[in-house]
Every structure is written in C-alpha cells, then in structure tokens.
Design a protein around this motif. Structure first.
Motif, short mmCIF file in Angstrom:
data_model
loop_
_atom_site.label_atom_id
_atom_site.label_comp_id
_atom_site.label_asym_id
_atom_site.label_seq_id
_atom_site.Cartn_x
_atom_site.Cartn_y
_atom_site.Cartn_z
N PRO A 60 0.83 -1.20 0.00
CA PRO A 60 0.00 0.00 0.00
C PRO A 60 0.87 1.26 0.00
O PRO A 60 1.96 1.29 0.56
CB PRO A 60 -0.81 -0.10 1.29
N GLN A 61 0.35 2.29 -0.67
CA GLN A 61 1.02 3.60 -0.71
C GLN A 61 0.00 4.66 -0.34
O GLN A 61 -1.17 4.53 -0.67
CB GLN A 61 1.57 3.89 -2.11
N GLU A 62 0.46 5.70 0.31
CA GLU A 62 -0.44 6.79 0.66
C GLU A 62 -0.79 7.61 -0.57
O GLU A 62 0.09 7.99 -1.34
CB GLU A 62 0.23 7.72 1.68
N LYS A 63 -2.06 7.85 -0.76
CA LYS A 63 -2.59 8.69 -1.82
C LYS A 63 -2.20 8.22 -3.22
O LYS A 63 -2.16 9.00 -4.16
CB LYS A 63 -2.16 10.16 -1.63
N ARG A 64 -1.86 6.96 -3.36
CA ARG A 64 -1.53 6.38 -4.66
C ARG A 64 -2.02 4.95 -4.69
O ARG A 64 -2.21 4.33 -3.63
CB ARG A 64 -0.02 6.40 -4.90
N PRO A 65 -2.18 4.40 -5.87
CA PRO A 65 -2.58 2.98 -5.94
C PRO A 65 -1.51 2.09 -5.31
O PRO A 65 -0.34 2.47 -5.21
CB PRO A 65 -2.70 2.71 -7.44
N ASP A 66 -1.92 0.90 -4.90
CA ASP A 66 -0.96 -0.05 -4.35
C ASP A 66 0.14 -0.33 -5.36
O ASP A 66 -0.09 -0.35 -6.57
CB ASP A 66 -1.66 -1.38 -4.00
N LYS A 67 1.33 -0.55 -4.84
CA LYS A 67 2.50 -0.82 -5.68
C LYS A 67 2.70 -2.32 -5.77
O LYS A 67 2.68 -3.02 -4.76
CB LYS A 67 3.72 -0.14 -5.06
N LYS A 68 2.90 -2.83 -7.00
CA LYS A 68 3.22 -4.23 -7.20
C LYS A 68 4.74 -4.38 -7.17
O LYS A 68 5.46 -3.72 -7.92
CB LYS A 68 2.71 -4.72 -8.56
N VAL A 69 5.21 -5.24 -6.29
CA VAL A 69 6.65 -5.49 -6.15
C VAL A 69 6.93 -6.93 -6.55
O VAL A 69 6.29 -7.86 -6.06
CB VAL A 69 7.12 -5.22 -4.70
N TYR A 70 7.89 -7.08 -7.45
CA TYR A 70 8.21 -8.39 -8.02
C TYR A 70 9.50 -8.94 -7.43
O TYR A 70 10.42 -8.19 -7.10
CB TYR A 70 8.36 -8.27 -9.55
N SER A 71 9.54 -10.26 -7.31
CA SER A 71 10.76 -10.94 -6.86
C SER A 71 10.89 -12.24 -7.64
O SER A 71 9.91 -12.80 -8.12
CB SER A 71 10.71 -11.20 -5.36
N LEU A 72 12.13 -12.70 -7.75
CA LEU A 72 12.39 -13.96 -8.46
C LEU A 72 11.95 -15.15 -7.62
O LEU A 72 12.15 -15.18 -6.42
CB LEU A 72 13.88 -14.10 -8.75
N THR A 73 11.35 -16.11 -8.28
CA THR A 73 11.07 -17.40 -7.65
C THR A 73 12.23 -18.33 -7.99
O THR A 73 13.13 -17.97 -8.77
CB THR A 73 9.75 -18.00 -8.21
N ALA A 74 12.20 -19.54 -7.45
CA ALA A 74 13.24 -20.52 -7.79
C ALA A 74 13.24 -20.78 -9.30
O ALA A 74 14.30 -20.86 -9.93
CB ALA A 74 13.01 -21.82 -7.01
N ASP A 75 12.04 -20.86 -9.90
CA ASP A 75 11.97 -21.04 -11.35
C ASP A 75 12.50 -19.81 -12.09
O ASP A 75 13.08 -19.93 -13.18
CB ASP A 75 10.53 -21.31 -11.79
N GLY A 76 12.32 -18.63 -11.51
CA GLY A 76 12.86 -17.40 -12.10
C GLY A 76 14.37 -17.40 -12.12
O GLY A 76 15.00 -17.01 -13.11
N TRP A 77 14.96 -17.85 -10.99
CA TRP A 77 16.42 -17.97 -10.94
C TRP A 77 16.91 -18.97 -11.99
O TRP A 77 17.92 -18.72 -12.68
CB TRP A 77 16.89 -18.40 -9.55
N ASP A 78 16.20 -20.08 -12.13
CA ASP A 78 16.56 -21.09 -13.14
C ASP A 78 16.46 -20.50 -14.55
O ASP A 78 17.33 -20.74 -15.40
CB ASP A 78 15.68 -22.33 -13.03
N ALA A 79 15.41 -19.71 -14.80
CA ALA A 79 15.23 -19.09 -16.12
C ALA A 79 16.35 -18.09 -16.40
O ALA A 79 16.86 -18.01 -17.52
CB ALA A 79 13.87 -18.40 -16.20
N LEU A 80 16.74 -17.32 -15.37
CA LEU A 80 17.85 -16.39 -15.54
C LEU A 80 19.13 -17.15 -15.85
O LEU A 80 19.86 -16.80 -16.79
CB LEU A 80 18.03 -15.51 -14.29
N ASP A 81 19.41 -18.19 -15.08
CA ASP A 81 20.62 -18.99 -15.32
C ASP A 81 20.64 -19.58 -16.73
O ASP A 81 21.67 -19.57 -17.40
CB ASP A 81 20.74 -20.11 -14.28
N ALA A 82 19.49 -20.08 -17.18
CA ALA A 82 19.41 -20.65 -18.53
C ALA A 82 19.62 -19.57 -19.59
O ALA A 82 20.31 -19.80 -20.59
CB ALA A 82 18.06 -21.34 -18.73
#
Length: 186
Positions: A60-82
């Motif tokens: 949540p943010q004040e006076k603004r829409p909620d912010k979407k925050v992204y993080s790598l999953t284990a599959d994301g790390w695998d995709a980056l490595d590949a």
C-alpha cells in the motif's frame, strides 16, 4: 538481450516494482547498455508472474494505488541462469550521433563542432557517474561492467578529440550572418 532476461537480471539484485525497473533502465549503471519501455516491461512482468518465474506482492502507498513489487522465484532464478548460459549476440552500437556524422559534409562546421562537444561532455558525465557509483560491495561482475563502461567512455573521448579536425574540415563553412554586413549607403 530480451526484456524478459533483462528484468530477471535486474530483479536478481533485489525486489522491485515495474517503475523501479524502468528507472534502472533510465538512470542506473545499466542504462549505458540496456533499454526498455514501460510498454515492454509491464507485459513481461505480468507474463513471467503468470508463468511462475516471479512472485508479486502489493504494497500500500499513501494517496496512490498499491504498488506491485516483483521478486524472483526458484523457477525465475533457473530461467535467468538458462538465459545467461546462452550464446550472446554481437554488440550493436546504436548511435544517432554516428548517423548524423555520416552527413557532416552537409552541416555547418559550427554544428559539427557542437555535436562533438556534446558527445565529449556526455561521455565525461558518464565517466563521473561510473566513478561515483563504484562501490566496494559490488560483485566482481558489476565491478567489471563499471570498469568496462569507463574504458569505453574514455576511448570515446580520446577518439573524438584526436579525430574531430578531420570531420570538421569536411563540414560546410558556416553561413555568413546577413545582419552583420552593413547595408550599402545610397
């Protein structure tokens, strides 16, 4: 490098929103060699979240829409490595300056000189940014890329300073300012 891989790579340094990723493309050290628009970043983030490569949480943010925050999953790390294990294509230098310099013989000498001066100053600013951003906690890879960027900027300045006289000599004479020529007296 595609936008997906670049986003995965930036998220390897820490969680971020789409806006923060875009800022990194515009203002971070990677801006010297990576570029992506909001129009390509957000669809890539959405698709990678749907594919399970990224986790997304809302903050949540004040006076603004909620912010979407992204993080790598284990599959994301695998995709980056590949992705980074794949052969890389030859670097291409996209340069509006180089394109315009191909037609320097059609430009006034002062315009050519001003364009070169701007390039030199831009490279000096890039050098300052690379030097200021060098941090003792950088990984070996980040440190290498910073030093590589410094060397490229220094070589750019050196080439322009040593060779500007060739391109300036081939440019057109500057037009004479008609206002500086006195009107004939009758």
């Amino acid at each position: 490098m595609d936008v997906r891989t670049m986003c995965l790579g930036l998220l390897a340094f820490g969680d971020a929103s789409g806006y923060e990723i875009k800022k990194e493309f515009e203002q971070g050290p990677s801006r010297h060699f990576m570029d992506a628009s909001f129009g390509s970043i957000y669809p890539a983030l959405t698709k990678m979240t749907d594919e399970g490569l990224l986790a997304c949480r809302t903050e949540p943010q004040e006076k603004r829409p909620d912010k979407k925050v992204y993080s790598l999953t284990a599959d994301g790390w695998d995709a980056l490595d590949a992705a980074i294990a794949q052969p890389v294509s030859q670097d291409k230098i996209k340069s509006d300056f180089s394109f315009v310099m191909m037609f320097a013989d059609r430009l006034p000498r002062s315009r050519v000189a001003a364009l070169i001066d701007t390039q030199i100053e831009s490279s000096r600013e890039g050098i300052r940014e690379f030097e200021e951003a060098d941090a003792p906690l950088d990984s070996a890879g980040v440190s290498f890329v910073r030093r590589y960027g410094l060397a490229m900027r220094k070589a750019h300045i050196d080439f322009l300073e040593r060779n500007r006289h060739f391109i300036e000599a081939g440019a057109q004479d500057d037009p004479v300012d008609d206002k500086s020529i006195p009107e004939p007296v009758s």
